[in-house]
Motif scaffolding. Sequence first.
Motif, PDB file in Angstrom:
ATOM      1  N   ALA A   1      -6.168   5.199  -6.823  1.00 40.18           N
ATOM      2  CA  ALA A   1      -6.621   4.532  -5.592  1.00 40.18           C
ATOM      3  C   ALA A   1      -5.471   4.366  -4.616  1.00 40.18           C
ATOM      4  O   ALA A   1      -5.297   3.314  -3.996  1.00 40.18           O
ATOM      5  CB  ALA A   1      -7.278   3.185  -5.897  1.00 40.18           C
ATOM      6  N   TRP A   2      -4.687   5.439  -4.451  1.00 39.83           N
ATOM      7  CA  TRP A   2      -3.627   5.483  -3.461  1.00 39.83           C
ATOM      8  C   TRP A   2      -4.042   6.420  -2.341  1.00 39.83           C
ATOM      9  O   TRP A   2      -4.575   7.500  -2.603  1.00 39.83           O
ATOM     10  CB  TRP A   2      -2.329   5.987  -4.081  1.00 39.83           C
ATOM     11  CG  TRP A   2      -1.646   4.989  -4.965  1.00 39.83           C
ATOM     12  CD1 TRP A   2      -2.143   3.799  -5.407  1.00 39.83           C
ATOM     13  CD2 TRP A   2      -0.335   5.107  -5.517  1.00 39.83           C
ATOM     14  NE1 TRP A   2      -1.237   3.168  -6.202  1.00 39.83           N
ATOM     15  CE2 TRP A   2      -0.102   3.944  -6.285  1.00 39.83           C
ATOM     16  CE3 TRP A   2       0.661   6.074  -5.439  1.00 39.83           C
ATOM     17  CZ2 TRP A   2       1.084   3.727  -6.971  1.00 39.83           C
ATOM     18  CZ3 TRP A   2       1.846   5.850  -6.121  1.00 39.83           C
ATOM     19  CH2 TRP A   2       2.054   4.688  -6.874  1.00 39.83           C
ATOM     20  N   PRO A   3      -3.800   6.064  -1.091  1.00 37.79           N
ATOM     21  CA  PRO A   3      -4.092   6.988   0.014  1.00 37.79           C
ATOM     22  C   PRO A   3      -3.206   8.235  -0.067  1.00 37.79           C
ATOM     23  O   PRO A   3      -2.166   8.244  -0.729  1.00 37.79           O
ATOM     24  CB  PRO A   3      -3.778   6.155   1.262  1.00 37.79           C
ATOM     25  CG  PRO A   3      -3.766   4.742   0.803  1.00 37.79           C
ATOM     26  CD  PRO A   3      -3.301   4.766  -0.608  1.00 37.79           C
TER      27      PRO A   3
ATOM     28  N   GLY B   1      -5.884   9.944  -5.964  1.00 36.02           N
ATOM     29  CA  GLY B   1      -7.248   9.444  -6.034  1.00 36.02           C
ATOM     30  C   GLY B   1      -7.509   8.647  -7.297  1.00 36.02           C
ATOM     31  O   GLY B   1      -8.191   7.628  -7.272  1.00 36.02           O
TER      32      GLY B   1
ATOM     33  N   VAL C   1       0.858  -1.184   0.000  1.00 33.45           N
ATOM     34  CA  VAL C   1       0.000   0.000   0.000  1.00 33.45           C
ATOM     35  C   VAL C   1       0.896   1.237   0.000  1.00 33.45           C
ATOM     36  O   VAL C   1       1.549   1.557   0.998  1.00 33.45           O
ATOM     37  CB  VAL C   1      -0.923   0.013   1.236  1.00 33.45           C
ATOM     38  CG1 VAL C   1      -1.797   1.260   1.217  1.00 33.45           C
ATOM     39  CG2 VAL C   1      -1.784  -1.234   1.260  1.00 33.45           C
TER      40      VAL C   1
ATOM     41  N   GLY D   1       1.257   5.420  -0.993  1.00 38.49           N
ATOM     42  CA  GLY D   1       0.469   6.643  -1.148  1.00 38.49           C
ATOM     43  C   GLY D   1       1.370   7.851  -1.197  1.00 38.49           C
ATOM     44  O   GLY D   1       2.587   7.763  -1.034  1.00 38.49           O
TER      45      GLY D   1
ATOM     46  N   HIS E   1     -13.405   3.419  -8.836  1.00 39.71           N
ATOM     47  CA  HIS E   1     -12.781   2.309  -8.109  1.00 39.71           C
ATOM     48  C   HIS E   1     -13.834   1.510  -7.345  1.00 39.71           C
ATOM     49  O   HIS E   1     -14.886   2.043  -6.965  1.00 39.71           O
ATOM     50  CB  HIS E   1     -11.744   2.848  -7.120  1.00 39.71           C
ATOM     51  CG  HIS E   1     -10.635   3.612  -7.755  1.00 39.71           C
ATOM     52  ND1 HIS E   1      -9.802   3.074  -8.706  1.00 39.71           N
ATOM     53  CD2 HIS E   1     -10.220   4.907  -7.591  1.00 39.71           C
ATOM     54  CE1 HIS E   1      -8.924   3.976  -9.084  1.00 39.71           C
ATOM     55  NE2 HIS E   1      -9.158   5.091  -8.435  1.00 39.71           N
TER      56      HIS E   1
ATOM     57  N   TYR F   1      -9.823  14.936  -3.136  1.00 42.62           N
ATOM     58  CA  TYR F   1      -9.430  13.527  -3.144  1.00 42.62           C
ATOM     59  C   TYR F   1     -10.641  12.610  -3.334  1.00 42.62           C
ATOM     60  O   TYR F   1     -10.604  11.671  -4.149  1.00 42.62           O
ATOM     61  CB  TYR F   1      -8.716  13.204  -1.833  1.00 42.62           C
ATOM     62  CG  TYR F   1      -8.242  11.780  -1.732  1.00 42.62           C
ATOM     63  CD1 TYR F   1      -7.292  11.282  -2.611  1.00 42.62           C
ATOM     64  CD2 TYR F   1      -8.742  10.933  -0.747  1.00 42.62           C
ATOM     65  CE1 TYR F   1      -6.840   9.972  -2.516  1.00 42.62           C
ATOM     66  CE2 TYR F   1      -8.295   9.622  -0.642  1.00 42.62           C
ATOM     67  CZ  TYR F   1      -7.346   9.155  -1.534  1.00 42.62           C
ATOM     68  OH  TYR F   1      -6.913   7.868  -1.439  1.00 42.62           O
TER      69      TYR F   1
ATOM     70  N   SER G   1      -6.135   7.709   4.547  1.00 37.38           N
ATOM     71  CA  SER G   1      -5.786   9.089   4.197  1.00 37.38           C
ATOM     72  C   SER G   1      -6.004  10.002   5.402  1.00 37.38           C
ATOM     73  O   SER G   1      -7.057   9.956   6.047  1.00 37.38           O
ATOM     74  CB  SER G   1      -6.625   9.566   3.014  1.00 37.38           C
ATOM     75  OG  SER G   1      -6.352   8.774   1.872  1.00 37.38           O
TER      76      SER G   1
ATOM     77  N   GLU H   1     -10.826   1.703   1.894  1.00 41.68           N
ATOM     78  CA  GLU H   1      -9.470   1.579   2.431  1.00 41.68           C
ATOM     79  C   GLU H   1      -8.686   2.868   2.226  1.00 41.68           C
ATOM     80  O   GLU H   1      -7.951   3.310   3.117  1.00 41.68           O
ATOM     81  CB  GLU H   1      -8.741   0.415   1.775  1.00 41.68           C
ATOM     82  CG  GLU H   1      -7.344   0.196   2.347  1.00 41.68           C
ATOM     83  CD  GLU H   1      -6.659  -1.033   1.797  1.00 41.68           C
ATOM     84  OE1 GLU H   1      -6.546  -2.027   2.527  1.00 41.68           O
ATOM     85  OE2 GLU H   1      -6.242  -0.993   0.625  1.00 41.68           O
ATOM     86  N   CYS H   2      -8.830   3.494   1.070  1.00 40.49           N
ATOM     87  CA  CYS H   2      -8.119   4.754   0.803  1.00 40.49           C
ATOM     88  C   CYS H   2      -8.542   5.845   1.783  1.00 40.49           C
ATOM     89  O   CYS H   2      -7.698   6.577   2.317  1.00 40.49           O
ATOM     90  CB  CYS H   2      -8.373   5.204  -0.634  1.00 40.49           C
ATOM     91  SG  CYS H   2      -7.489   4.257  -1.882  1.00 40.49           S
TER      92      CYS H   2
ATOM     93  N   LEU I   1     -11.409   9.937  -6.418  1.00 42.01           N
ATOM     94  CA  LEU I   1     -11.710   8.527  -6.207  1.00 42.01           C
ATOM     95  C   LEU I   1     -12.997   8.123  -6.913  1.00 42.01           C
ATOM     96  O   LEU I   1     -13.067   7.080  -7.589  1.00 42.01           O
ATOM     97  CB  LEU I   1     -11.837   8.239  -4.708  1.00 42.01           C
ATOM     98  CG  LEU I   1     -10.564   8.132  -3.863  1.00 42.01           C
ATOM     99  CD1 LEU I   1     -10.923   8.031  -2.385  1.00 42.01           C
ATOM    100  CD2 LEU I   1      -9.733   6.924  -4.282  1.00 42.01           C
TER     101      LEU I   1
END
Length: 654
Positions: A192-194, A189, A174, A176, A221, A212, A233, A228-229, A216
């Motif tokens: 799909a990365w925090p 976003g 994971v 970000g 997504h 953000y 975040s 989870e993101c 998303l």
Amino acid sequence: MYVSCFLGPTGRGPADDLPLIDFCIEMGIEADKAGFALVNVGEQHFTNYEPYSDPFVIGGILARELERAWFGTTVINLAYHNPIRLAEHLNLMDLLTRGKCFLGVSTGHLPFFSSQFGVPENYRKETAFQRLDVALAAIAKDSGDPPLAWRTDLEQGTLALRIMPIGYRTGHPVVGFATNTDATIAKAGGQAWPVALGRYNLVESARRMKVYRDALQAAGHPQDAVDECLALSSVTKAIVIADTDEQAWQLAEKQLRGFMNFTCSVATRRELDDTRSMKELWDDTVPGPVDISHNTFTAPEWIQASAVIGSPETVARQLRAYEEAGICHIDARFVYVTSTPPKHGAASASSPTRSCPASAPRRSPVRRPSASVPSTASRRRPGACRGCSGEPCQGRHAAPPGWSTSHERRDRCQPVRHRRRPRRRRPLDRRRSGTGRRHERCRRCRVTRLLPQHLPPTEPGAHRMTASTIVDVHAHHLPERLGQAFTHLSGRPYPLRHKEDHSRRLAGLDEAGIDQQILGTCAIQPYWPDAAAAAEGARVANDLYAQMCAQVPRFHAFGAVPLPHTDAAATEAVRCLDELGFAGIGLGCSADGVTLDDPSLDAFWSALDERSAVVYLHPGVRNDLALGVSEYPMLLGPVFGSPPRKLSHCHDSS
């Protein structure tokens, strides 16, 4: 709302490095026990700030200690990392934490510090993105793939082999962005990365998080990825908390003034000359959004964007306002140990202030240095005082500013001892046996599969299997009423005598440091010629274990099945797995003379294979398969009750 604990103290110079590193490790452990969602570290160099400097090293230490909390980095600075080494480090952290890590990276840099590493002046944000893309491509490469030729604006190479070690998660860890720009927030976003956002007031924090969220949603997504993101975040806040608001502002004056000047000096190479109290700066409300990522921020802007100050009720009210604005996660710092900023190129010699008593861990290995620490500390002779420039001392030194009388016992002169500190008692899975080899009994019981979850629970107490749960998978539990049922159904004596009062069993688990236990009939299986009796015996046993698991959340069970009756065994196995929620199926080594690899059992194995079921095989012996060691009856026959060629076939077909 999730709350992270950020480990970011600032020391006065070299003498503080080791105590503060020890402090960070202990504070991370205590934060995990207290229920924080993540334990975050950063990457700083040369400034006495975050003296551990390498987030991967401190993460490797904490990975073995954190039980519920995830490990996080806010942030890893891409300017300092070769992309192939970065790929190795990302996978290593993912593997050590069993997938419970968030690795935030930064594309920005401060030229003054990066030049110390030889980073050229033409280093740009685009180069950071190139390095990150190369690292992720390297992680995705298998050893059988063609060589990966890679290139950035600063370096190039060819990766012919695989990245070692392999990561824990499918794909990549994971990862970000830690960012202060809308463009990078939207980029995160879209992928799909925090994101780990900086310090803003409520208005600006809500606006950045909306950017953000919109990115998303626009990317389409899956909802679980979005959840989870958002859970990972965060917005960064400095928290000062005390019994009352007035006491909190008094602490803030001691703690945050130096931290404000320090961050201003590092980020902008200028000093703030506003001498008003921290409360006056807070009351000087700045209308509209406040963002201190630029280099011209004022003191009121800094405290309003950075801090949450007050009694527990006041702090909770302020954090609740952020939650209502759509911010699910606060990255909180509690430790501030500097009162004046260091000069560029020189270490600071300022005095530390005490960390917040309401939020700092109660136990700390930090041996706080006295008010004056000479640079010749490493050359003192035994018996010399740390506060008297190396000379013997019989007196006591004044407490540093901000320390209360409760800390007087730490103010005494501390002689330098030229010997190692006593070692703490090792946890059970780290002790060495008398042979000198590491004791691995408990470590082998760890569940290494990451079960579906976004973040660990923020409140301790839930007994569920996670990546760090220690489980006893070989637990005989054969109550008397099970023996009575087996005796009645089979016509054979089953003198089972285990008590159904679980207090002693649970006390034994606590004493051994075991979290959960999987119960089963083990070698006492309903493998009888009468199919109806065997099916009823398995049903009675499984219903009994299901009842015990419902009563004690720390118990799980392996189901019993009526082999060698294939159809009845498959039906009962499906009931155990799909209806009763058992951890798997427990088997003996043979069933009424039928070995487990017999073709007649293929339908039973197919039913298990369709569900990717766990099968626990209890060792046993068959005397008709004797190896000729007649004087040792327990060694007669292979331990799993099948000839070696059949065992090999059974293993290969599984």
